[in-house]
Scaffold this active site. Structure first.
Site: not given
Lengths: 301, 301
Positions: B139, B167
């Site tokens: 992330y 991401k």
């Protein structure tokens, strides 16, 4: 004219909070660090600051650390306890714990995940400040919280009864005098203005700051107290002389972060075997001779 | 050539985690949000992402949220569960909890207080990745974690067995195609590259991204799925047409932060009365008509 509270003036020494790998605080090692700070004639203890890895410790361990500190210090120095956390209700609980455990003041950084608006930060502080009667110091630390206080927000917060001080980061372009003058004009009269950023502390104090919130003071309080005394007396030459002795340590602080260096230094001095909480890694052994030399350059008293 | 895991492709919908003031998760409201996402034909659920306020919830509440989600989804969609926390051992515990509760994959942001070095981030991910067999998505969210991954670090992390996706935040200067090409060259072949930043998701998908990790998809999955479908098919005109319908909402996201807007929108839709966790404040009532209008501009299916 009302003056800043004495507990927010002079050298505030921020010790490590030695803990094991699981985050259990070693209260004996903490008490030994505090004994050094008392002996070194600091003016206050900044317990559970960034150097005290408060953000990595549970509520229970933070309470244990404060209780152990109160016991060790037994009124000889005021204890300012860090209470930052990500939720407002969690910070309120930590504030109550600190008050019950006998801390003398609170230190609060606007720890956040979602970036906060100024109004959110204001309401957060107002809520926490109303939770106990303890004086509270605003912890303005953009390098860890990524929240930057405007002068207007600091001034507005200073008007809240129990909010009595701010711990500022290094002034932009090192313009300490201008920043202090501007803040003093806007804030309430007895609002204390102190600075972090060890390697510019002398400049901040010479420019009129009330306090130095000091990483190095938590481990090597004697030379830090000497620097503070010289700078608060306006003695530029003596400040510069002591500052120069610290220079090898400042070089390491700037290169590796003060936290990692202070852990290595505390290990080298035999004060604790504690490592920083992971994911923070201890510095490699190859750096230890340089750290040893930097410490040796400083007078023990 | 190995391909990205299907669970890291297409629309990943990130719902709120409705909770009361004390941080207790409202599992009924969460399950209702998940039913909408299933009905809206998203490709995965991004549970306990930033929008799911994972950073504000205790370990116990996060476990409750995952269990409730697994029950509600019952295998219809894969669940990617956020496991970020400030200590490595805490993240390992959350990873094990997520696996035991039945999550299909993990999402890990390098949450930190003391800014991390690249090596610290690498070791953190390597340790966590070895804790369970679940595929893990990096992330990369500098706006909340303030850690910026270099391409080299992402490539190095992609070589770890269970690390299967990233991401990404909005590409610098919106140069999605160049960024994706460069990352694909350096990372392992089946490494999935998805993007956050709702209002540029169409561009990212048209440029070859594998997934859209979507805030709006967690509340309004139908139009988000339509946008995803058009962009993944390379249909620029249709992507632009749907994008334009979202524009009033993007304006609000940019002005107030997507999290605050999505809470207000969920309240307006009658899906939950939950407010964001304090210190985050709900948006003022004066903004509600504008939010209502922005939602009304979007087709329900």
């Amino acid at each position: 004219m009302p003056k800043p509270l004495p507990l927010f003036t002079g050298l505030s020494a921020f010790p490590l909070t030695p803990a094991d790998e699981a985050g259990r605080v070693d209260t004996d090692a903490l008490q030994a660090l505090l004994a050094r700070i008392i002996d070194g004639k600091a003016n206050s203890i900044g317990l559970l600051g960034s150097t005290g890895v408060y953000a990595y410790l549970t509520r229970e361990e933070r309470r244990r650390a404060i209780s152990a500190a109160v016991e060790a210090v037994s009124g000889k120095l005021p204890i300012i306890a860090g209470i930052g956390a990500i939720r407002t209700d969690a910070v309120q609980a930590l504030a109550r714990d600190a008050a019950e455990a006998g801390a003398d003041a609170l230190l609060l950084a606007p720890v956040s995940y979602t970036p906060l608006t100024e109004e959110e930060a204001y309401q957060h502080y107002a809520t926490v400040a109303a939770t106990t009667d303890l004086p509270l110091c605003i912890y303005n630390n953009p390098s860890t919280t990524h929240f930057s206080f405007s002068e207007d927000l600091l001034a507005r917060l200073s008007k809240i009864g129990t909010i009595k001080a701010v711990k500022m980061p290094v002034a932009k372009d090192l313009a300490f005098a201008a920043e202090i003058t501007s803040l003093r004009e806007k804030a309430k009269e007895d609002f204390a203005i102190g600075y972090s950023g060890d390697w510019h502390a002398g400049s901040a104090l010479l420019a009129g700051a009330d306090a130095w919130f000091s990483v190095v003071g938590g481990l090597l309080p004697h030379p830090a107290a000497a620097l503070t005394k010289a700078a608060l007396a306006g003695n530029e030459a003596e400040t510069a002389r002591i500052y120069a002795m610290f220079e090898p340590l400042w070089v390491l602080f700037r290169a590796h972060g003060s936290l990692r260096v202070i852990y290595a230094a505390a290990n080298l001095l035999g004060l604790t075997k504690a490592r920083p909480p992971r994911p923070i890694l201890p510095l490699p052994d190859t750096l230890l001779p340089e750290i040893e030399k930097a410490i040796a350059a400083l007078p023990e008293r």
